[in-house]
Design a protein around this motif. Structure first.
Motif, PDB file in Angstrom:
ATOM      1  N   LYS A  97     -17.774 -77.756  30.825  1.00 29.73           N
ATOM      2  CA  LYS A  97     -18.173 -76.464  31.377  1.00 29.73           C
ATOM      3  C   LYS A  97     -17.251 -76.040  32.523  1.00 29.73           C
ATOM      4  N   PRO A 118     -21.489 -68.063  35.336  1.00 30.39           N
ATOM      5  CA  PRO A 118     -22.283 -68.824  34.360  1.00 30.39           C
ATOM      6  C   PRO A 118     -22.198 -70.337  34.565  1.00 30.39           C
ATOM      7  N   PRO A 172     -30.144 -73.533  25.187  1.00 27.98           N
ATOM      8  CA  PRO A 172     -29.638 -72.479  26.082  1.00 27.98           C
ATOM      9  C   PRO A 172     -28.657 -72.986  27.136  1.00 27.98           C
ATOM     10  N   ASP A 173     -28.658 -74.292  27.424  1.00 26.61           N
ATOM     11  CA  ASP A 173     -27.744 -74.837  28.426  1.00 26.61           C
ATOM     12  C   ASP A 173     -26.618 -75.657  27.806  1.00 26.61           C
ATOM     13  N   ALA A 180     -17.981 -63.793  28.306  1.00 23.47           N
ATOM     14  CA  ALA A 180     -18.590 -62.478  28.535  1.00 23.47           C
ATOM     15  C   ALA A 180     -18.424 -62.071  30.008  1.00 23.47           C
ATOM     16  N   PHE A 181     -18.581 -63.026  30.912  1.00 24.69           N
ATOM     17  CA  PHE A 181     -18.391 -62.755  32.340  1.00 24.69           C
ATOM     18  C   PHE A 181     -16.955 -62.335  32.611  1.00 24.69           C
ATOM     19  N   ARG A 227     -19.768 -68.956  25.692  1.00 24.62           N
ATOM     20  CA  ARG A 227     -20.063 -67.557  25.390  1.00 24.62           C
ATOM     21  C   ARG A 227     -20.354 -66.765  26.660  1.00 24.62           C
ATOM     22  N   GLU A 228     -21.156 -67.347  27.543  1.00 28.35           N
ATOM     23  CA  GLU A 228     -21.514 -66.652  28.776  1.00 28.35           C
ATOM     24  C   GLU A 228     -20.290 -66.473  29.679  1.00 28.35           C
ATOM     25  N   THR A 229     -19.443 -67.493  29.730  1.00 29.00           N
ATOM     26  CA  THR A 229     -18.263 -67.426  30.600  1.00 29.00           C
ATOM     27  C   THR A 229     -17.270 -66.386  30.101  1.00 29.00           C
ATOM     28  N   SER A 240     -14.692 -72.642  32.930  1.00 28.43           N
ATOM     29  CA  SER A 240     -14.911 -71.777  34.094  1.00 28.43           C
ATOM     30  C   SER A 240     -13.605 -71.560  34.844  1.00 28.43           C
ATOM     31  N   ALA A 290     -23.147 -72.417  24.613  1.00 26.24           N
ATOM     32  CA  ALA A 290     -23.741 -71.270  25.309  1.00 26.24           C
ATOM     33  C   ALA A 290     -22.936 -70.938  26.566  1.00 26.24           C
ATOM     34  N   HIS A 291     -22.463 -71.978  27.252  1.00 30.74           N
ATOM     35  CA  HIS A 291     -21.679 -71.757  28.471  1.00 30.74           C
ATOM     36  C   HIS A 291     -20.371 -71.042  28.158  1.00 30.74           C
TER      37      HIS A 291
END
Length: 556
Positions: free
Chosen positions: A368, A533, A459-460, A471-472, A467-469, A372, A464-465
């Motif tokens: 993760k 994220p 979700p964690d 998107a951020f 995708r969220e990162t 990031s 998922a990380h």
């Protein structure tokens, strides 16, 4: 405060023509992605089938490793026909369908162009080796034997041993920087350049959006065939290694067998061809030891050669603030107007989670933290299939190896098969849903447990990380192509700002195995903390509180 003050010259607004600037590229290794016919080898129809998954990650483009006609001595990096699909991967119609679906989903298609060398079964080489007087006699790099019958010079192959192979029909040696079955093209011959550019045009006309250029600094050789000098003993002077230390290739300073000045003019010819088409891009692979960033600067500067390059600088074991800061700062110092593509993993190196962790319990946290950091760097980024699942390097038995590099240097170097094992889709299916047959490489049990379908329910999860990162990243323009300045901090903290169009972001990453507090310089004024994220860092006053291997983001 900042130790990287140079401002970028990137445009304030992106156009379709520069979609590649700040793009997220997802590398697909087709033979290990999805098999649709049960032969144990992935294919283009499998890529098409899985494109919705790739789109769900939020990437901008895919990079397809070679799918061209090939005897597969080096898994497709030995091309026998640049303008056709190898039957094991499908047909040209399958490629067209795949590209059509990718474009429908908003994904650009980049293909791997391997033009420094061909297969020894390519018609060009078959003709060239037949005599010294045929029309293609000078299309490859031929050299005379020394009086004692040995090779023309001391150049070494990356895959071990001399870079020269004897050809009895011509009674000459030919150059091969890789396998003996991968003879090097002679780019000093204009006819070779024309022929290569014709193959590039074939795919441009077919609609591809760009090319990843394999070994882009290997196209030209020294015409005089001068010996390479030995590697300097002083590490500060040494050009660095592009090969494991068990390989004698790393004992030479590669001054004459690659990165020749003539390459710049060919890259200009290539760029001029691409500029005849709308929105096409190139990303070059530069393997040049400690000279890599200098070479990258030469190849991407001026706007008339490559659009961007990536090097091996972040593909090694270095996962520290100092290493990352030094690489980025060196690039920003050397390159006034070029562009870089950063990656932690690809099909040629040990998966980065394995390289970076200090123990198995760190896998998820390091996976993760890696994305990031990567997503926040200035440049485009390239992801390798399976890293979004947190896959580690597979530990394969010798009898399972298919990589000639690993077979040659086993057991001191196990080759590249450990990062090329099949993608894992279903935790409850045979071979993780990759194939109904016997996979060309085994699927590790520990990988199957991390399959896409299992992580979709969590979700964690690492998936998922990712995708969220991504998107951020897409939601904040400074992360795409904004300026970047580092902030002086403790050794195990990476801190920098990204700025564009009036928005300025702060990133602070704790790369220590343990929590810590970071006091920001007085002129850094945080307006609001942002929910980066997966990161739990907080701020109170000027002090950022960071858990182990964690991060923090704020708007300034």
């Amino acid at each position: 405060m900042a130790n990287s003050p140079r401002k970028s010259t990137s445009p304030k607004t992106k156009t379709n023509a520069d979609w590649w600037r700040g793009a997220v590229i997802y590398q697909v290794y087709p033979r290990s992605f999805q098999d649709t016919n049960g032969d144990g080898i992935g294919d283009l129809k499998g890529v098409t089938e899985r494109l919705p998954y790739i789109a769900s990650l939020g990437v901008d483009a895919i990079w397809l490793s070679p799918f061209f006609t090939s005897p597969m001595a080096d898994m497709g990096y030995d091309v026998a026909d640049y303008c056709d699909v190898d039957p094991m991967f499908g047909t040209l119609a399958d490629f067209d369908e795949m590209m059509k679906e990718a474009h429908r989903l908003g994904i650009k298609v980049i293909i791997d162009q391997v033009i420094s060398h061909t297969s020894d079964r390519h018609p060009w080489f078959i003709e060239s080796r037949s005599s010294r007087s045929n029309p293609k006699a000078d299309w490859y790099v031929w050299g005379p034997a020394k009086p004692d019958g040995t090779a023309p010079n001391n150049w070494m192959s990356i895959f071990g041993g001399p870079a020269w192979e004897w050809e009895g029909q011509r009674r000459q040696y030919y150059l091969h920087n890789f396998l003996g079955s991968q003879p090097d093209l002679n780019f000093h011959n204009p006819d070779v350049q024309d022929a290569v550019l014709d193959t590039v045009k074939f795919w441009l006309d077919r609609g591809v959006d760009g090319f990843r250029l394999d070994t882009v600094n290997y196209y030209f050789h020294d015409k005089e065939l001068r010996d390479n000098p030995p590697l300097a003993k002083n590490e500060d002077d040494a050009p660095g290694l592009d090969a494991p230390d068990v390989n004698p290739y790393g004992m030479q300073n590669h001054l004459y067998d690659k990165t020749q000045p003539e390459n710049l003019d060919f890259l200009r010819r290539l760029r001029a061809l691409l500029d005849q088409y709308d929105g096409r891009a190139t990303v070059g692979e530069v393997g040049d030891g400690a000279r890599s960033l200098k070479t990258l600067a030469d190849y991407t500067g001026g706007g008339d050669k490559l659009h961007m390059c990536y090097t091996f600088d972040l593909l090694g074991p270095g996962f520290t603030p100092t290493h990352i800061r030094d690489c980025v700062t060196a690039f920003q110092t050397m390159v006034a107007d070029g562009w870089v593509c950063w990656a932690f993993s690809n099909h040629d190196v040990i998966r980065h989670v394995t390289r970076f962790i200090e123990g198995p319990l760190e896998v998820v946290r390091v996976a993760k933290l890696s994305i990031s950091i990567l997503s926040a760097l200035r440049g485009s980024i390239c992801l390798y299939q399976g890293e979004e699942l947190g896959l580690t390097e597979a530990d394969l038995a010798f009898e399972d190896l298919r990589d000639p590099y690993g077979i040659r240097f086993w057991p001191s170097f196990k080759g590249r098969d450990g990062c090329r094992t099949p993608m894992v889709w279903s935790s409850g299916s045979a071979h993780a849903g990759f194939t109904t047959g016997t996979p060309w490489l085994p699927v590790p049990a520990e990988h199957q447990a991390l399959s896409v379908d299992a992580q979709e329910k969590m979700p964690d999860s690492v998936l998922a990380h990712y995708r969220e990162t991504l998107a951020f990243r897409k939601a904040h323009a400074p992360m795409i192509d904004g300026d970047m300045q580092f902030i002086k901090t403790k050794e195990d903290v990476l801190a920098f700002t990204r700025e564009k169009a009036g928005e300025r972001l702060l990133f602070v990453f704790n790369m220590r195995r343990g929590p810590q507090e970071v006091t920001l310089p007085a002129d850094i004024k945080v307006k609001e903390a942002l929910a980066l994220p997966g990161c739990l860092g907080t701020i109170k006053g000027q002090v950022v509180h960071l858990p182990t291997l964690d991060g923090f983001c704020a708007r300034l």
